[in-house]
Scaffold this active site. Structure first.
Site, short mmCIF file in Angstrom:
data_model
loop_
_atom_site.label_atom_id
_atom_site.label_comp_id
_atom_site.label_asym_id
_atom_site.label_seq_id
_atom_site.Cartn_x
_atom_site.Cartn_y
_atom_site.Cartn_z
N ARG A 165 5.03 9.90 0.54
CA ARG A 165 5.53 10.18 -0.82
C ARG A 165 5.86 11.67 -1.01
NH1 ARG A 165 5.55 5.30 -0.50
NH2 ARG A 165 4.93 3.83 -2.11
N SER A 234 4.45 1.83 -8.50
CA SER A 234 3.09 2.37 -8.42
C SER A 234 3.00 3.60 -9.31
CB SER A 234 2.76 2.79 -6.99
OG SER A 234 2.80 1.71 -6.11
N GLU A 330 2.30 9.39 -9.69
CA GLU A 330 3.42 9.47 -8.75
C GLU A 330 4.74 9.87 -9.42
OE1 GLU A 330 5.43 6.00 -7.00
OE2 GLU A 330 4.30 6.47 -5.20
N1 EPU Z 1 -5.63 -4.12 -4.66
C1 EPU Z 1 -6.61 -4.62 -5.47
N2 EPU Z 1 -6.32 -4.81 -6.80
C2 EPU Z 1 -5.10 -4.54 -7.30
C3 EPU Z 1 -4.10 -4.00 -6.48
C4 EPU Z 1 -4.39 -3.81 -5.13
O1 EPU Z 1 -7.73 -4.91 -5.04
O2 EPU Z 1 -4.89 -4.74 -8.50
C5 EPU Z 1 -5.92 -3.98 -3.22
C6 EPU Z 1 -5.16 -5.05 -2.42
O3 EPU Z 1 -5.89 -6.23 -2.32
C7 EPU Z 1 -4.98 -4.39 -1.09
C8 EPU Z 1 -4.88 -2.92 -1.43
O4 EPU Z 1 -5.40 -2.75 -2.74
O5 EPU Z 1 -6.11 -4.57 -0.27
C9 EPU Z 1 -3.45 -2.38 -1.35
O6 EPU Z 1 -2.61 -3.11 -2.25
P1 EPU Z 1 -1.07 -3.40 -1.94
O7 EPU Z 1 -0.95 -3.94 -0.58
O8 EPU Z 1 -0.53 -4.21 -3.06
O9 EPU Z 1 -0.38 -2.00 -1.86
P2 EPU Z 1 -0.63 -0.63 -2.64
O10 EPU Z 1 -1.38 0.30 -1.75
O11 EPU Z 1 -1.22 -0.92 -3.96
C10 EPU Z 1 1.51 0.55 -1.71
C11 EPU Z 1 2.67 1.31 -2.27
C12 EPU Z 1 3.71 0.35 -2.87
C13 EPU Z 1 4.18 -0.57 -1.77
C14 EPU Z 1 2.96 -1.31 -1.20
C15 EPU Z 1 3.30 -2.16 0.00
C16 EPU Z 1 1.82 3.46 -2.98
C17 EPU Z 1 1.42 4.33 -4.11
N3 EPU Z 1 2.21 2.23 -3.29
O12 EPU Z 1 0.87 -0.09 -2.80
O13 EPU Z 1 4.81 1.13 -3.32
O14 EPU Z 1 5.12 -1.51 -2.24
O15 EPU Z 1 1.97 -0.36 -0.73
O16 EPU Z 1 3.56 -1.35 1.09
O17 EPU Z 1 1.80 3.90 -1.83
C18 EPU Z 1 5.70 2.21 -5.26
O18 EPU Z 1 5.49 3.28 -4.69
O19 EPU Z 1 6.22 2.17 -6.39
C19 EPU Z 1 5.29 0.97 -4.62
C20 EPU Z 1 5.36 -0.21 -5.23
#
Ligand code: EPU
Length: 346
Positions: A165, A234, A330
């Site tokens: 990012r 995010s 972000e």
């Molecule tokens: N999780 C929870 N509760 C929630 C949300 C997430 O427990 O409400 C847990 C999930 O179960 C999982 C972990 O957190 O174990 C990660 O969640 P997820 O895979 O949905 O991805 P993220 O880390 O929340 C990041 C990016 C997203 C991208 C996804 C998939 C960032 C800030 N966000 O989200 O990017 O789509 O990975 O690669 O790095 C964005 O930047 O706008 C965005 C959507």
């Protein structure tokens, strides 16, 4: 000839749907128009706010500045070898449409980044990433107007300082206006299926088309459609903490989702922290955290920036109290003079 509009409502041009009026606004479809707009701003002593897809910004209710809305179109193949293609894309092209176009042309690499809102010109700024891929891996050059040197130039990928990012465009937020991006895409597929349940979702049909389809399906199942629930994706970055801090936390929370980094730090899932802190699906007034993905902040009614700040500061405070981790927002925050502001943390 550019057309400057005054007292311009930006609500439809930011995906969080914040009410925001700009003193001056202009849409530019060419580099010449951009230069004319920049000249106008200096003559009128106005700051310049470069607007792209509006999917990663926070605006105050009134902005005294010239909003330059980037609308430079065009997709052009610059070079092609047996293995790769170099494609130049105008900053104003829609990102998701370009991803679909690349897949339809059997150019491979960007499929994991399907359905990310916004325009091509903004993708290098925060080095957009999803499902194990970051766009910087596929960028050859970023074409910019350098406001300091007052000339068009390009930055090779190595000069862009891409990391999670992050890019040089965050280091010098007012210096470069991105007018186009040259991507270097593969002509043979090399599907990136390492992320979570993606491999399972893709199953036997390991094609780029199916990968793109599954990424779209996963995003649609978790992430709110900005047209229905205004949001900026995010809202916080996934925080990086030290190995020692991670070990301490892991004793209390063995299920904490974590991703060890090459430099020894550990990336933690901010969505999980927010969820555990009780904010998943919770609202404070008009603004809340989405029920299917706690990392996404939603404007449920006609919120303004103050409403958004009240909610996200409450979320930051809850996470800090429970986990001793400060979440960093972000999206880019602008002040009333159209300049980028740092977020005040708790
Ligand atoms: N999780 C929870 N509760 C929630 C949300 C997430 O427990 O409400 C847990 C999930 O179960 C999982 C972990 O957190 O174990 C990660 O969640 P997820 O895979 O949905 O991805 P993220 O880390 O929340 C990041 C990016 C997203 C991208 C996804 C998939 C960032 C800030 N966000 O989200 O990017 O789509 O990975 O690669 O790095 C964005 O930047 O706008 C965005 C959507």
């Amino acid at each position: 000839m550019i057309q400057i509009q005054q007292a311009f409502q930006l609500q439809a041009f930011n995906t969080l749907h914040l009410q925001a009026v700009a003193s001056h606004y202009v849409k530019v479809a060419s580099v010449e128009a951009l230069q004319e707009a920049l000249d106008y701003a200096s003559a009128q002593q106005l700051n310049v706010l470069i607007l792209s897809g509006g999917s990663n910004i926070l605006l105050p209710e009134y902005v005294h500045a010239l909003i330059i809305h980037m609308d430079i179109q065009g997709i052009e193949v610059l070079a092609e070898t047996d293995s790769h293609v170099s494609v130049h894309v105008g900053a104003g092209q829609n990102w998701h449409e370009f991803v679909l176009y690349s897949t339809a042309h059997h150019w491979f690499g960007l499929q994991n980044l399907a359905l990310i809102p916004g325009l091509v010109g903004a993708c290098p700024v925060q080095n957009i990433g999803a499902y194990g891929v970051e766009v910087g891996e596929f960028i050859e050059q970023v074409h910019v107007y350098d406001r300091e040197l007052q000339q068009l130039t390009q930055l090779a990928a190595e000069q862009c300082h891409f990391s999670y990012r992050h890019s040089i465009f965050k280091e010098h937020p007012n210096r470069y206006v991105i007018v186009g991006v040259t991507f270097k895409l593969r002509k043979t597929p090399d599907l990136q299926l390492a992320y979570g349940d993606l491999r399972q979702a893709v199953g036997e049909e390991q094609t780029a088309e199916n990968l793109q389809k599954q990424v779209i399906a996963i995003r649609q199942s978790k992430l709110p459609d900005p047209a229905e629930f205004p949001n900026v994706g995010s809202f916080f970055k996934n925080p990086l903490i030290s190995q020692a801090q991670y070990q301490q936390l892991a004793q209390l929370y063995p299920n904490l989702p974590h991703y060890p980094q090459k430099n020894g730090a550990v990336k933690i899932a901010a969505g999980w922290l927010i969820d555990q802190a009780g904010w998943k699906g919770k609202r404070l007034g008009a603004v809340g955290m989405f029920a299917r993905q706690a990392l996404v902040l939603v404007n449920y009614e006609s919120a303004n920036l103050t409403d958004v700040q009240q909610t996200y500061r409450a979320v930051q405070a809850a996470v800090q109290q429970k986990f001793n981790i400060v979440l960093e927002p972000e999206p880019v925050l602008f002040n009333e003079s159209g300049l980028i502001q740092s977020h005040v943390s708790v």
